[in-house]
Design a protein around this motif. Structure first.
Motif, PDB file in Angstrom:
ATOM      1  N   LYS A 181       0.631  -1.459  -0.064  1.00  0.00           N
ATOM      2  CA  LYS A 181      -0.111   0.104  -0.008  1.00  0.00           C
ATOM      3  C   LYS A 181       0.744   1.262   0.037  1.00  0.00           C
ATOM      4  CE  LYS A 181      -4.176  -2.126   2.078  1.00  0.00           C
ATOM      5  NZ  LYS A 181      -4.733  -2.071   0.513  1.00  0.00           N
ATOM      6  N   LEU A 182       2.034   0.957   0.039  1.00  0.00           N
ATOM      7  CA  LEU A 182       3.093   2.346   0.033  1.00  0.00           C
ATOM      8  C   LEU A 182       3.017   3.320  -1.207  1.00  0.00           C
ATOM      9  CD1 LEU A 182       6.266   1.236   1.756  1.00  0.00           C
ATOM     10  CD2 LEU A 182       4.621   2.354   2.791  1.00  0.00           C
ATOM     11  N   SER A 197      -3.783   3.906  -7.008  1.00  0.00           N
ATOM     12  CA  SER A 197      -2.199   3.310  -7.466  1.00  0.00           C
ATOM     13  C   SER A 197      -2.600   2.221  -8.172  1.00  0.00           C
ATOM     14  CB  SER A 197      -1.405   3.177  -6.315  1.00  0.00           C
ATOM     15  OG  SER A 197      -0.284   2.755  -6.706  1.00  0.00           O
ATOM     16  N   PHE A 198      -1.895   2.115  -9.603  1.00  0.00           N
ATOM     17  CA  PHE A 198      -1.977   1.018 -10.281  1.00  0.00           C
ATOM     18  C   PHE A 198      -1.347  -0.067  -9.670  1.00  0.00           C
ATOM     19  CE2 PHE A 198       0.572  -1.837 -13.244  1.00  0.00           C
ATOM     20  CZ  PHE A 198      -0.455  -2.482 -14.027  1.00  0.00           C
ATOM     21  N   LEU A 199       0.151   0.058  -9.226  1.00  0.00           N
ATOM     22  CA  LEU A 199       0.822  -0.636  -8.679  1.00  0.00           C
ATOM     23  C   LEU A 199       0.321  -1.190  -7.199  1.00  0.00           C
ATOM     24  CD1 LEU A 199       3.729  -1.893  -8.770  1.00  0.00           C
ATOM     25  CD2 LEU A 199       4.839   0.006  -7.305  1.00  0.00           C
ATOM     26  N   THR A 200      -0.408  -0.568  -6.525  1.00  0.00           N
ATOM     27  CA  THR A 200      -0.877  -1.217  -5.325  1.00  0.00           C
ATOM     28  C   THR A 200      -1.934  -2.357  -5.630  1.00  0.00           C
ATOM     29  OG1 THR A 200      -0.722   0.633  -3.679  1.00  0.00           O
ATOM     30  CG2 THR A 200      -2.411  -0.814  -3.283  1.00  0.00           C
ATOM     31  N   PHE A 201      -2.783  -1.949  -6.549  1.00  0.00           N
ATOM     32  CA  PHE A 201      -3.774  -2.840  -6.974  1.00  0.00           C
ATOM     33  C   PHE A 201      -3.257  -3.950  -7.759  1.00  0.00           C
ATOM     34  CE2 PHE A 201      -6.629   0.447  -5.369  1.00  0.00           C
ATOM     35  CZ  PHE A 201      -7.459  -0.290  -4.778  1.00  0.00           C
ATOM     36  N   PHE A 202      -2.362  -4.036  -8.448  1.00  0.00           N
ATOM     37  CA  PHE A 202      -1.707  -5.159  -9.186  1.00  0.00           C
ATOM     38  C   PHE A 202      -1.134  -5.965  -8.368  1.00  0.00           C
ATOM     39  CE2 PHE A 202       2.197  -7.105 -10.901  1.00  0.00           C
ATOM     40  CZ  PHE A 202       1.562  -7.518 -11.997  1.00  0.00           C
ATOM     41  N   LYS A 256       1.308   8.258  -3.204  1.00  0.00           N
ATOM     42  CA  LYS A 256       0.571   8.840  -4.319  1.00  0.00           C
ATOM     43  C   LYS A 256      -0.274  10.021  -3.757  1.00  0.00           C
ATOM     44  CE  LYS A 256      -1.659   8.353  -8.916  1.00  0.00           C
ATOM     45  NZ  LYS A 256      -2.382   7.452  -9.563  1.00  0.00           N
ATOM     46  N   ILE A 257      -0.832   9.854  -2.645  1.00  0.00           N
ATOM     47  CA  ILE A 257      -1.903  10.608  -1.885  1.00  0.00           C
ATOM     48  C   ILE A 257      -1.214  11.795  -1.313  1.00  0.00           C
ATOM     49  CG2 ILE A 257      -3.328  11.017   0.175  1.00  0.00           C
ATOM     50  CD1 ILE A 257      -4.537   7.773  -0.527  1.00  0.00           C
ATOM     51  N   VAL A 258      -0.083  11.484  -0.641  1.00  0.00           N
ATOM     52  CA  VAL A 258       0.789  12.436  -0.207  1.00  0.00           C
ATOM     53  C   VAL A 258       1.490  13.422  -1.149  1.00  0.00           C
ATOM     54  CG1 VAL A 258       2.922  12.880   1.368  1.00  0.00           C
ATOM     55  CG2 VAL A 258       1.185  11.109   2.134  1.00  0.00           C
TER      56      VAL A 258
END
Length: 235
Positions: free
Chosen positions: A46-47, A175-180, A52-54
């Motif tokens: 989840k990083l 985030s694409f990476l988080t959901f991937f 991305k939010i920050v």
């Protein structure tokens, strides 16, 4: 020869004899190794979403309820696995995912200012109930029912986000990476659950994770370009 609950004797014995390990020996070994790899990878799942939010100082397109329900689901799942005494390789990622999910919800609250007073009731209620659930200090029958409900919780944690993406034709700051990584992790857990003969309830939860995370991942791929075009028009 046992390391971290992984029995490597049959595989090493076969290799010493110049033979490739049998399927019945190799698949459980692969399952254990994948389990520990997944636990290690979960530390950073989840990083990318948090960063991305920050970085953008925005929670545009994110469903607050979806991420709050995710925290509840991780808490129940971790508590159940601890209570059942399952091996760490089978559930270890839940602990790291829960910590990151809590940080993620805190970030969403921070960048959603002002947060209504009624919204704070939910985290206060969670803080009051979560320690009891994690300690397993509830009726066993209720605990089983609670764990059975966590599949619905994870499903409803994803549905608001899927619907919001569809309605906006945009995935905002997702985030694409988080959901991937979520999607890949769910696939791995289906495999390891089958190998370790986990209860059907646990397998069902991971299968739902494949479907829901896969749906959001598909939306991110489909809506990424339209979202960029909308931002240009707005500017």
């Amino acid at each position: 020869m046992d390391y971290l609950g992984i029995d490597m004797s049959c595989a090493i014995g076969s290799l010493r004899n110049g033979e490739f390990p049998e399927k019945d020996c190799l698949l459980p070994l692969i399952s254990k190794l994948l389990g520990y790899c997944l636990v290690a990878a979960s530390i950073t799942v989840k990083l990318p979403q948090i960063m991305k939010i920050v970085q953008h100082k925005s929670v545009r397109g994110l469903s607050v309820m979806a991420f709050e329900l995710e925290v509840v689901g991780y808490t129940i799942s971790l508590a159940y696995c601890l209570h059942k005494g399952l091996p760490f390789s089978a559930f270890g990622e839940m602990a790291f995912l829960l910590i990151q999910a809590l940080i993620l919800v805190a970030c969403i609250y921070y960048y959603s200012q002002p947060v209504p007073v009624t919204t704070w009731i939910r985290p206060l209620l969670y803080c009051a109930v979560a320690p009891t659930v994690l300690a397993g200090q509830i009726n066993p029958t209720l605990f089983e029912a609670l764990y059975a409900s966590q599949h619905a919780i994870f499903l409803f944690a994803r549905l608001p986000q899927i619907w919001k993406n569809f309605k906006n034709k945009s995935t905002g700051e997702l985030s694409f990476l988080t959901f991937f990584m979520n999607f890949a992790g769910s696939i791995v857990r289906v495999f390891t659950s089958l190998q370790e003969k986990a209860p059907l309830s646990i397998l069902t939860g991971f299968a739902l994770g494949v479907v829901t995370n896969g749906s959001i991942l598909t939306q991110i791929l489909l809506y990424s370009k339209p979202a960029a075009a909308k931002e240009k028009k707005a500017n």
